[in-house]
Motif scaffolding. Structure first.
Motif, PDB file in Angstrom:
ATOM      1  N   ASN A  63       0.781  -1.233   0.122  1.00  0.00           N
ATOM      2  CA  ASN A  63      -0.167  -0.091   0.014  1.00  0.00           C
ATOM      3  C   ASN A  63       0.903   1.155  -0.177  1.00  0.00           C
ATOM      4  N   LEU A  64       1.083   1.737  -1.030  1.00  0.00           N
ATOM      5  CA  LEU A  64       1.588   3.140  -1.180  1.00  0.00           C
ATOM      6  C   LEU A  64       0.787   4.290  -0.735  1.00  0.00           C
ATOM      7  N   SER A  65       1.195   5.285  -0.403  1.00  0.00           N
ATOM      8  CA  SER A  65       0.551   6.628   0.007  1.00  0.00           C
ATOM      9  C   SER A  65       1.458   7.661  -0.839  1.00  0.00           C
ATOM     10  N   TYR A  66       0.799   8.554  -1.280  1.00  0.00           N
ATOM     11  CA  TYR A  66       1.780   9.648  -2.136  1.00  0.00           C
ATOM     12  C   TYR A  66       1.359  11.175  -1.460  1.00  0.00           C
ATOM     13  N   GLN A  67       2.435  11.567  -0.930  1.00  0.00           N
ATOM     14  CA  GLN A  67       2.460  12.999  -0.338  1.00  0.00           C
ATOM     15  C   GLN A  67       2.384  14.001  -1.299  1.00  0.00           C
ATOM     16  N   VAL A 146      14.319  13.485  -1.374  1.00  0.00           N
ATOM     17  CA  VAL A 146      13.999  14.138  -0.193  1.00  0.00           C
ATOM     18  C   VAL A 146      13.249  13.501   0.553  1.00  0.00           C
ATOM     19  N   LEU A 147      12.181  12.758   0.342  1.00  0.00           N
ATOM     20  CA  LEU A 147      11.236  11.955   1.059  1.00  0.00           C
ATOM     21  C   LEU A 147      11.808  10.345   1.190  1.00  0.00           C
ATOM     22  N   GLU A 148      11.946   9.960   2.160  1.00  0.00           N
ATOM     23  CA  GLU A 148      12.376   8.431   2.144  1.00  0.00           C
ATOM     24  C   GLU A 148      11.482   7.699   1.572  1.00  0.00           C
ATOM     25  N   GLY A 149      11.537   6.776   0.690  1.00  0.00           N
ATOM     26  CA  GLY A 149      10.278   5.971  -0.146  1.00  0.00           C
ATOM     27  C   GLY A 149       9.376   6.691  -0.680  1.00  0.00           C
ATOM     28  N   ASP A 150       9.826   7.887  -1.342  1.00  0.00           N
ATOM     29  CA  ASP A 150       8.633   8.561  -2.178  1.00  0.00           C
ATOM     30  C   ASP A 150       8.149   7.894  -3.039  1.00  0.00           C
ATOM     31  N   ALA A 151       6.609   7.527  -2.829  1.00  0.00           N
ATOM     32  CA  ALA A 151       6.031   6.604  -3.982  1.00  0.00           C
ATOM     33  C   ALA A 151       5.935   7.302  -5.202  1.00  0.00           C
ATOM     34  N   LEU A 152       5.602   8.938  -5.332  1.00  0.00           N
ATOM     35  CA  LEU A 152       5.884   9.280  -6.599  1.00  0.00           C
ATOM     36  C   LEU A 152       6.987   9.241  -7.540  1.00  0.00           C
ATOM     37  N   LEU A 153       8.284   8.911  -6.943  1.00  0.00           N
ATOM     38  CA  LEU A 153       9.302   8.701  -7.473  1.00  0.00           C
ATOM     39  C   LEU A 153       9.264   7.295  -8.147  1.00  0.00           C
ATOM     40  N   PHE A 154       8.660   6.594  -7.421  1.00  0.00           N
ATOM     41  CA  PHE A 154       8.587   4.950  -7.790  1.00  0.00           C
ATOM     42  C   PHE A 154       7.583   4.686  -9.191  1.00  0.00           C
ATOM     43  N   THR A 155       6.758   5.620  -9.076  1.00  0.00           N
ATOM     44  CA  THR A 155       5.739   5.537 -10.151  1.00  0.00           C
ATOM     45  C   THR A 155       5.953   6.583 -11.238  1.00  0.00           C
ATOM     46  N   LEU A 156       6.770   7.434 -11.296  1.00  0.00           N
ATOM     47  CA  LEU A 156       6.937   8.462 -12.206  1.00  0.00           C
ATOM     48  C   LEU A 156       6.524   8.259 -13.531  1.00  0.00           C
TER      49      LEU A 156
END
Length: 190
Positions: A63-67, A146-156
């Motif tokens: 479960n990913l959450s996107y900030q 900048v954010l550890e485990g940044d979900a946006l970067l994983f799904t860019l």
């Protein structure tokens, strides 16, 4: 046909093949002193869900959450996060990436640049999201999240359609009907 696991069978255009009978351990088998029998049992791969070792496996889903790029709000999908950025902050991330013709790696750097600027409180949305002048992303310091485990970067690559992927008619963000790549915040596609 090569070896099939115990209890398995295959039927195809070449014929039907059956593996050895399913392995059932009995007390008689356990009492056997024969090393040959024990070695044969050890060689058999036990793939039953209740066999030892299965409890160590973890589910494949996460479960990913996107900030949000500009505030601490969290969203269950990148699409919802980008719609929020568009509506609440008047910032269309996909349009900005397209406008600046950023490639995949420059977009990663841009996300980290925005997130770092947001940490520096007091910046306006316009200042925090302003793409640096020519050569602003040349260094590799912006590749570190900048954010550890940044979900946006994983799904860019699923969020933004980059130039080398162009031509399939997508607007760059799956499921963002009504958000035109070139439109400002709140403007729907016409």
């Amino acid at each position: 046909m090569s070896y099939l696991p115990p209890g398995w069978w295959v039927k195809n255009s070449s014929g039907s093949y059956t593996g050895p009978p399913a392995f059932r351990e009995t007390t008689e088998d356990m009492d056997s002193d024969s090393d040959k029998d024990n070695n044969d049992k050890d060689d058999i791969l036990d793939i039953r869900p209740d066999s030892p070792g299965w409890e160590d496996l973890e589910a494949d889903t996460e479960n990913l959450s996107y900030q949000c790029l500009l505030c601490p709000d969290l969203f269950p999908s990148a699409t919802l996060m980008l719609v929020h950025c568009n509506e609440a902050h008047n910032f269309n991330f996909v349009a900005k990436v397209k406008e600046q013709t950023l490639d995949f790696y420059s977009t990663i750097k841009y996300v980290n640049f925005i997130r770092q600027n947001v940490l520096n409180k007091g910046m306006t949305t316009e200042d925090a999201t302003r793409v640096p002048a020519e050569g602003g992303f040349d260094g590799d310091e912006w590749m570190k999240p900048v954010l550890e485990g940044d979900a946006l970067l994983f799904t860019l690559d699923e969020v933004v359609q980059f130039e080398d992927d162009a031509g399939d008619g997508k607007n760059g963000v799956d499921g963002m009907e009504g958000v035109d790549d070139g439109a400002g915040a709140g403007q729907g596609a016409s």
